[in-house]
Design a protein around this motif. Sequence first.
Motif, PDB file in Angstrom:
ATOM      1  N   PHE A  34       0.853  -1.179   0.000  1.00 30.33           N
ATOM      2  CA  PHE A  34       0.000   0.000   0.000  1.00 30.33           C
ATOM      3  C   PHE A  34       0.890   1.231   0.000  1.00 30.33           C
ATOM      4  O   PHE A  34       1.828   1.311   0.808  1.00 30.33           O
TER       5      PHE A  34
ATOM      6  N   SER B 214      -9.255   9.773   4.683  1.00 33.92           N
ATOM      7  CA  SER B 214     -10.369   9.449   3.782  1.00 33.92           C
ATOM      8  C   SER B 214      -9.923   8.651   2.551  1.00 33.92           C
ATOM      9  O   SER B 214     -10.550   8.727   1.503  1.00 33.92           O
TER      10      SER B 214
ATOM     11  N   VAL C 191      -4.388   6.939  -1.516  1.00 33.43           N
ATOM     12  CA  VAL C 191      -3.987   5.586  -1.089  1.00 33.43           C
ATOM     13  C   VAL C 191      -4.146   4.620  -2.263  1.00 33.43           C
ATOM     14  O   VAL C 191      -5.189   4.600  -2.914  1.00 33.43           O
TER      15      VAL C 191
ATOM     16  N   LYS D 285       3.494  -3.053   3.715  1.00 32.94           N
ATOM     17  CA  LYS D 285       3.155  -4.393   3.247  1.00 32.94           C
ATOM     18  C   LYS D 285       1.627  -4.493   3.255  1.00 32.94           C
ATOM     19  O   LYS D 285       0.988  -4.040   4.210  1.00 32.94           O
TER      20      LYS D 285
ATOM     21  N   VAL E 197      -1.779  -6.278   3.881  1.00 34.83           N
ATOM     22  CA  VAL E 197      -2.281  -7.424   4.642  1.00 34.83           C
ATOM     23  C   VAL E 197      -3.370  -8.052   3.780  1.00 34.83           C
ATOM     24  O   VAL E 197      -4.413  -7.441   3.537  1.00 34.83           O
TER      25      VAL E 197
ATOM     26  N   GLU F 150     -11.536  -5.456   8.478  1.00 34.89           N
ATOM     27  CA  GLU F 150     -11.204  -4.224   9.190  1.00 34.89           C
ATOM     28  C   GLU F 150     -12.126  -4.095  10.378  1.00 34.89           C
ATOM     29  O   GLU F 150     -13.335  -4.351  10.274  1.00 34.89           O
TER      30      GLU F 150
ATOM     31  N   LEU G 101     -11.012  -0.170   1.588  1.00 33.14           N
ATOM     32  CA  LEU G 101     -12.025   0.828   1.922  1.00 33.14           C
ATOM     33  C   LEU G 101     -11.688   2.175   1.267  1.00 33.14           C
ATOM     34  O   LEU G 101     -10.746   2.845   1.667  1.00 33.14           O
TER      35      LEU G 101
ATOM     36  N   GLU H 171      -4.320   2.590  11.920  1.00 28.91           N
ATOM     37  CA  GLU H 171      -4.149   4.027  12.164  1.00 28.91           C
ATOM     38  C   GLU H 171      -5.088   4.496  13.252  1.00 28.91           C
ATOM     39  O   GLU H 171      -6.017   3.796  13.652  1.00 28.91           O
TER      40      GLU H 171
HETATM   41  N1  LIG Z   1      -1.370  -2.414   4.875  1.00 32.80           N
HETATM   42  C1  LIG Z   1      -2.628  -2.570   4.470  1.00 32.80           C
HETATM   43  N2  LIG Z   1      -3.126  -3.790   4.164  1.00 32.80           N
HETATM   44  C2  LIG Z   1      -4.395  -3.966   3.728  1.00 32.80           C
HETATM   45  N3  LIG Z   1      -5.271  -2.955   3.566  1.00 32.80           N
HETATM   46  C3  LIG Z   1      -4.856  -1.705   3.844  1.00 32.80           C
HETATM   47  C4  LIG Z   1      -3.524  -1.449   4.318  1.00 32.80           C
HETATM   48  N4  LIG Z   1      -3.394  -0.118   4.502  1.00 32.80           N
HETATM   49  C5  LIG Z   1      -4.569   0.427   4.158  1.00 32.80           C
HETATM   50  N5  LIG Z   1      -5.461  -0.500   3.763  1.00 32.80           N
HETATM   51  C6  LIG Z   1      -6.826  -0.230   3.261  1.00 32.80           C
HETATM   52  O1  LIG Z   1      -6.890   1.114   2.792  1.00 32.80           O
HETATM   53  C7  LIG Z   1      -7.805   1.897   3.556  1.00 32.80           C
HETATM   54  C8  LIG Z   1      -7.276   3.306   3.726  1.00 32.80           C
HETATM   55  O2  LIG Z   1      -6.010   3.302   4.352  1.00 32.80           O
HETATM   56  P1  LIG Z   1      -5.703   4.143   5.667  1.00 32.80           P
HETATM   57  O3  LIG Z   1      -4.318   3.855   6.097  1.00 32.80           O
HETATM   58  O4  LIG Z   1      -6.763   3.868   6.673  1.00 32.80           O
HETATM   59  O5  LIG Z   1      -5.784   5.631   5.140  1.00 32.80           O
HETATM   60  P2  LIG Z   1      -6.779   6.848   5.505  1.00 32.80           P
HETATM   61  O6  LIG Z   1      -6.105   7.610   6.602  1.00 32.80           O
HETATM   62  O7  LIG Z   1      -6.858   7.620   4.237  1.00 32.80           O
HETATM   63  O8  LIG Z   1      -8.082   6.276   5.956  1.00 32.80           O
HETATM   64  C9  LIG Z   1      -7.975   1.100   4.850  1.00 32.80           C
HETATM   65  O9  LIG Z   1      -9.211   1.358   5.461  1.00 32.80           O
HETATM   66  C10 LIG Z   1      -7.885  -0.320   4.333  1.00 32.80           C
HETATM   67  O10 LIG Z   1      -9.100  -0.711   3.671  1.00 32.80           O
END
Ligand SMILES: Nc1ncnc2c1ncn2[C@@H]1O[C@H](COP(=O)(O)OP(=O)(O)O)[C@@H](O)[C@H]1O
Length: 389
Positions: free
Chosen positions: A188, A196, A200, A227, A229, A234, A261, A329
């Motif tokens: 990612f 939001s 990403v 990495k 997952v 979630e 998401l 986060e």
């Molecule tokens: N390392 C990861 N592995 C799997 N899914 C991830 C990972 N990082 C983010 N995601 C997916 O991406 C979404 C957005 O990433 P996130 O880090 O929560 O950013 P934001 O602060 O924009 O919400 C997460 O809710 C999840 O669905």
Amino acid sequence: MSTSVGVIFGGRSVEHEVSIITARQLMENIDKNKYKVVPIYISKQGDWYTGWELLRAETYRNLAKLPPYLTKVCLIPYPAKDNLIGVERGGLFKKSWNEHLDLVIPAVHGSHGEDGTLQGLLELADVPYVGSGVLGSALGMDKISMKAVLKEAGLPIVDYLWFTRSQWETEPETVMTSIESRLGYPVFVKPSDLGSSIGVKKVARRDDLAFALDVAGTYTRRLLVEKAVEDCIEINCSLLGDESDCQPSVCEQPITWQEFLTYEDKYLRGGSKQGMAGTKRQIPAPISEALTKQIQQMAVSAFKTLACRGVARVDFLVPTKTGRPFINEINTIPGSFSFYLWEAQGLKFPQMIDKLIELALKSHQIKQQTTFSMAGNLIQPGFKLGGKG
Ligand SMILES: Nc1ncnc2c1ncn2[C@@H]1O[C@H](COP(=O)(O)OP(=O)(O)O)[C@@H](O)[C@H]1O
Ligand SMILES: [Mg+2]
């Protein structure tokens, strides 16, 4: 006399519209018998306005054309009785309009609001405010710093690397090779300090990686690569409290429609404009009691470790195979203030706002007990300029 509460929202952030929704939900639910609401809208350009029109939905239909009768205001950056004052066109202060704010509720998501900058201004102004302080807000906004602190506290996070935008621009080959050898695909790519799901991207090959780093680099100068997952669910848990007493909420499982998401999943699937409250989800999350407990405990630890206050939401990634959660986060001003998670366990939104205000006043009182200046004056006759000892 009722307490005058300034609700600050909008702002110079890509999450501007989401913040309008969060703030309107809060202003609809705050107990008007106890509090006098002063809506303070910050435009996308950064101008501050107040006026009763800000309570109407129609005001926000065309953000480029705000009602002409809103009053342009600013918050004075020092302790003052009339701390919110009218600003005359041309930038000079005109004492034509002023108001005393007893307390402020920051309802801004993302940059210039959730990241410690607005909190810094409120500290200077000495106004009590809801939510995390400068440190908690800044740590919560910058995912790279957040992960470093969580890791140091022994909390489980996904393996990651980070780069500056200039590193990416000057040494793209080195950056990509280190990602490939340390993390492998899929990864990612995220702007370190956004929310939001903006910017990403999940990528599985070098070409896409380069594109994702370019995109993330348009939003920030700090790039995070994690990495991915795979096969995970979630789970989110909200927290309410401060460093001495923090309660976890029930857990939710947001429903993912795509590979992860997205912005669309979070805000546009609810049909109406409900912000985070419109996300499809299961409450309580359909997980075991043991996992719920574990997640709630980790969420409390993360909240305290990151110096948070008020309400926050910690988001987890749980691989279906191992069932061992990773903290993804923290959000220090969660969408819709996570009110739906508290309502699910019996705390209605108006009472939750009361609790947030109580915590803000408590925090301000603790600040008043802190020493900020020394008695006497070091600079006396005979004093020589020397280095700071
Ligand atoms: N390392 C990861 N592995 C799997 N899914 C991830 C990972 N990082 C983010 N995601 C997916 O991406 C979404 C957005 O990433 P996130 O880090 O929560 O950013 P934001 O602060 O924009 O919400 C997460 O809710 C999840 O669905
Ligand atoms: Mg998130």
